[in-house]
Design a protein around this motif. Structure first.
Motif, PDB file in Angstrom:
ATOM      1  N   ARG A 167       0.849  -1.199   0.000  1.00 29.10           N
ATOM      2  CA  ARG A 167       0.000   0.000   0.000  1.00 29.10           C
ATOM      3  C   ARG A 167       0.875   1.236   0.000  1.00 29.10           C
ATOM      4  O   ARG A 167       1.848   1.314   0.729  1.00 29.10           O
ATOM      5  CB  ARG A 167      -0.858   0.044   1.261  1.00 29.10           C
ATOM      6  N   SER A 168       0.499   2.210  -0.801  1.00 31.95           N
ATOM      7  CA  SER A 168       1.243   3.466  -0.777  1.00 31.95           C
ATOM      8  C   SER A 168       0.708   4.325   0.362  1.00 31.95           C
ATOM      9  O   SER A 168      -0.492   4.350   0.626  1.00 31.95           O
ATOM     10  CB  SER A 168       1.114   4.190  -2.107  1.00 31.95           C
ATOM     11  N   GLN A 169       1.602   4.988   1.042  1.00 28.28           N
ATOM     12  CA  GLN A 169       1.223   5.853   2.150  1.00 28.28           C
ATOM     13  C   GLN A 169       0.767   7.202   1.592  1.00 28.28           C
ATOM     14  O   GLN A 169       1.331   7.691   0.621  1.00 28.28           O
ATOM     15  CB  GLN A 169       2.413   6.062   3.092  1.00 28.28           C
ATOM     16  N   PRO A 170      -0.246   7.807   2.219  1.00 30.47           N
ATOM     17  CA  PRO A 170      -0.671   9.120   1.754  1.00 30.47           C
ATOM     18  C   PRO A 170       0.438  10.143   1.975  1.00 30.47           C
ATOM     19  O   PRO A 170       1.204  10.027   2.920  1.00 30.47           O
ATOM     20  CB  PRO A 170      -1.904   9.434   2.601  1.00 30.47           C
ATOM     21  N   ALA A 171       0.500  11.108   1.095  1.00 30.86           N
ATOM     22  CA  ALA A 171       1.520  12.143   1.226  1.00 30.86           C
ATOM     23  C   ALA A 171       1.232  12.998   2.454  1.00 30.86           C
ATOM     24  O   ALA A 171       0.090  13.366   2.718  1.00 30.86           O
ATOM     25  CB  ALA A 171       1.527  13.020  -0.022  1.00 30.86           C
ATOM     26  N   ILE A 172       2.276  13.297   3.207  1.00 29.71           N
ATOM     27  CA  ILE A 172       2.134  14.145   4.383  1.00 29.71           C
ATOM     28  C   ILE A 172       2.331  15.587   3.925  1.00 29.71           C
ATOM     29  O   ILE A 172       3.348  15.915   3.320  1.00 29.71           O
ATOM     30  CB  ILE A 172       3.167  13.770   5.464  1.00 29.71           C
ATOM     31  N   PRO A 173       1.324  16.446   4.193  1.00 30.68           N
ATOM     32  CA  PRO A 173       1.478  17.827   3.744  1.00 30.68           C
ATOM     33  C   PRO A 173       2.643  18.503   4.465  1.00 30.68           C
ATOM     34  O   PRO A 173       2.877  18.261   5.640  1.00 30.68           O
ATOM     35  CB  PRO A 173       0.146  18.489   4.109  1.00 30.68           C
ATOM     36  N   ILE A 174       3.353  19.316   3.735  1.00 28.61           N
ATOM     37  CA  ILE A 174       4.480  20.041   4.299  1.00 28.61           C
ATOM     38  C   ILE A 174       3.948  21.304   4.955  1.00 28.61           C
ATOM     39  O   ILE A 174       3.275  22.112   4.312  1.00 28.61           O
ATOM     40  CB  ILE A 174       5.493  20.424   3.194  1.00 28.61           C
ATOM     41  N   CYS A 175       4.242  21.478   6.237  1.00 28.98           N
ATOM     42  CA  CYS A 175       3.833  22.683   6.949  1.00 28.98           C
ATOM     43  C   CYS A 175       5.069  23.527   7.201  1.00 28.98           C
ATOM     44  O   CYS A 175       6.102  22.992   7.593  1.00 28.98           O
ATOM     45  CB  CYS A 175       3.196  22.333   8.289  1.00 28.98           C
ATOM     46  N   PRO A 176       4.937  24.818   7.018  1.00 33.18           N
ATOM     47  CA  PRO A 176       6.074  25.667   7.365  1.00 33.18           C
ATOM     48  C   PRO A 176       6.260  25.661   8.882  1.00 33.18           C
ATOM     49  O   PRO A 176       5.344  25.276   9.611  1.00 33.18           O
ATOM     50  CB  PRO A 176       5.634  27.045   6.863  1.00 33.18           C
ATOM     51  N   PRO A 177       7.415  26.068   9.371  1.00 38.80           N
ATOM     52  CA  PRO A 177       7.611  26.126  10.822  1.00 38.80           C
ATOM     53  C   PRO A 177       6.515  26.977  11.464  1.00 38.80           C
ATOM     54  O   PRO A 177       6.140  28.022  10.928  1.00 38.80           O
ATOM     55  CB  PRO A 177       8.982  26.780  10.985  1.00 38.80           C
ATOM     56  N   PHE A 178       5.996  26.513  12.571  1.00 37.98           N
ATOM     57  CA  PHE A 178       4.890  27.205  13.234  1.00 37.98           C
ATOM     58  C   PHE A 178       5.429  28.433  13.962  1.00 37.98           C
ATOM     59  O   PHE A 178       6.318  28.315  14.796  1.00 37.98           O
ATOM     60  CB  PHE A 178       4.184  26.260  14.202  1.00 37.98           C
ATOM     61  N   PRO A 179       4.883  29.597  13.677  1.00 39.47           N
ATOM     62  CA  PRO A 179       5.406  30.851  14.250  1.00 39.47           C
ATOM     63  C   PRO A 179       4.874  31.123  15.657  1.00 39.47           C
ATOM     64  O   PRO A 179       4.105  32.061  15.884  1.00 39.47           O
ATOM     65  CB  PRO A 179       4.915  31.896  13.253  1.00 39.47           C
ATOM     66  N   ILE A 180       5.301  30.317  16.633  1.00 44.97           N
ATOM     67  CA  ILE A 180       4.794  30.446  18.000  1.00 44.97           C
ATOM     68  C   ILE A 180       5.013  31.845  18.548  1.00 44.97           C
ATOM     69  O   ILE A 180       4.102  32.451  19.120  1.00 44.97           O
ATOM     70  CB  ILE A 180       5.425  29.382  18.915  1.00 44.97           C
ATOM     71  N   SER A 181       6.225  32.372  18.380  1.00 42.72           N
ATOM     72  CA  SER A 181       6.500  33.691  18.961  1.00 42.72           C
ATOM     73  C   SER A 181       5.592  34.753  18.341  1.00 42.72           C
ATOM     74  O   SER A 181       5.054  35.609  19.060  1.00 42.72           O
ATOM     75  CB  SER A 181       7.976  34.057  18.790  1.00 42.72           C
ATOM     76  N   GLY A 182       5.389  34.714  17.039  1.00 42.17           N
ATOM     77  CA  GLY A 182       4.523  35.696  16.386  1.00 42.17           C
ATOM     78  C   GLY A 182       3.071  35.551  16.792  1.00 42.17           C
ATOM     79  O   GLY A 182       2.353  36.547  16.957  1.00 42.17           O
TER      80      GLY A 182
END
Length: 165
Positions: A3-18
């Motif tokens: 089975r092929s695994q679903p692609a994991i969406p790429i998330c940019p680094p989460f801007p916690i400080s902002g």
């Protein structure tokens, strides 16, 4: 065939400080006021906002809540993911919760338990071990419940191993 695994969406680094700075600004709180409301040190707020430290998810959520905001998990379409409800009456023989990816079947009918073919005593609840059957049940349920969305599609059918895509 694997089975092929679903692609994991790429998330940019989460801007916690902002995010923290924006929440504090919108709620019109100083760092000290936010720290007092969240019951953390002012240094924690300052270092989190400057990016010097990465607060735990619990601290981050507490700081946001003190500013009048909350965290949410959304899918790629922006739909909010609701937490699963835990039913204490649905546990396995060792009092463990069933795995989250399985659909629990309370009071299974004959043939619904995978071990019926072995003549074993039927448990008070069970689940389908066959992933194709579970996926079919979910597709069928979505098709039946969300008629307006899926009305133009034919009723899903259970693919057997020999005719699977």
């Amino acid at each position: 065939m694997p089975r092929s695994q679903p692609a994991i969406p790429i998330c940019p680094p989460f801007p916690i400080s902002g995010i923290l700075r924006a929440a504090r600004r919108r709620s019109d709180l100083s760092q000290r006021e936010l720290a007092r409301a969240a019951k953390v040190s002012a240094a924690t707020v300052g270092r989190s906002e400057s990016g010097t430290i990465l607060p735990s998810i619990n601290t981050f959520a507490t700081l946001l809540a003190a500013a009048g905001f909350f965290l949410a998990v959304v899918d790629p379409d922006g739909n909010v993911l609701q937490p699963m409800k835990t039913r204490d009456d649905l546990r396995d023989g060792a009092e463990r919760l069933y795995p989250a990816h399985l659909d629990v079947i309370p009071d299974p009918e004959p043939g619904e338990w995978w071990a019926d073919i072995y003549g074993l005593a039927r448990p008070p609840e069970t689940f389908y071990r066959d992933r194709r059957r579970r996926d079919y049940q979910r597709r069928l349920s979505q098709w039946q419940v969300r008629v307006s969305k899926h009305r133009h599609l034919p009723e899903p059918r259970l693919h057997h191993y020999r005719d699977a895509p």
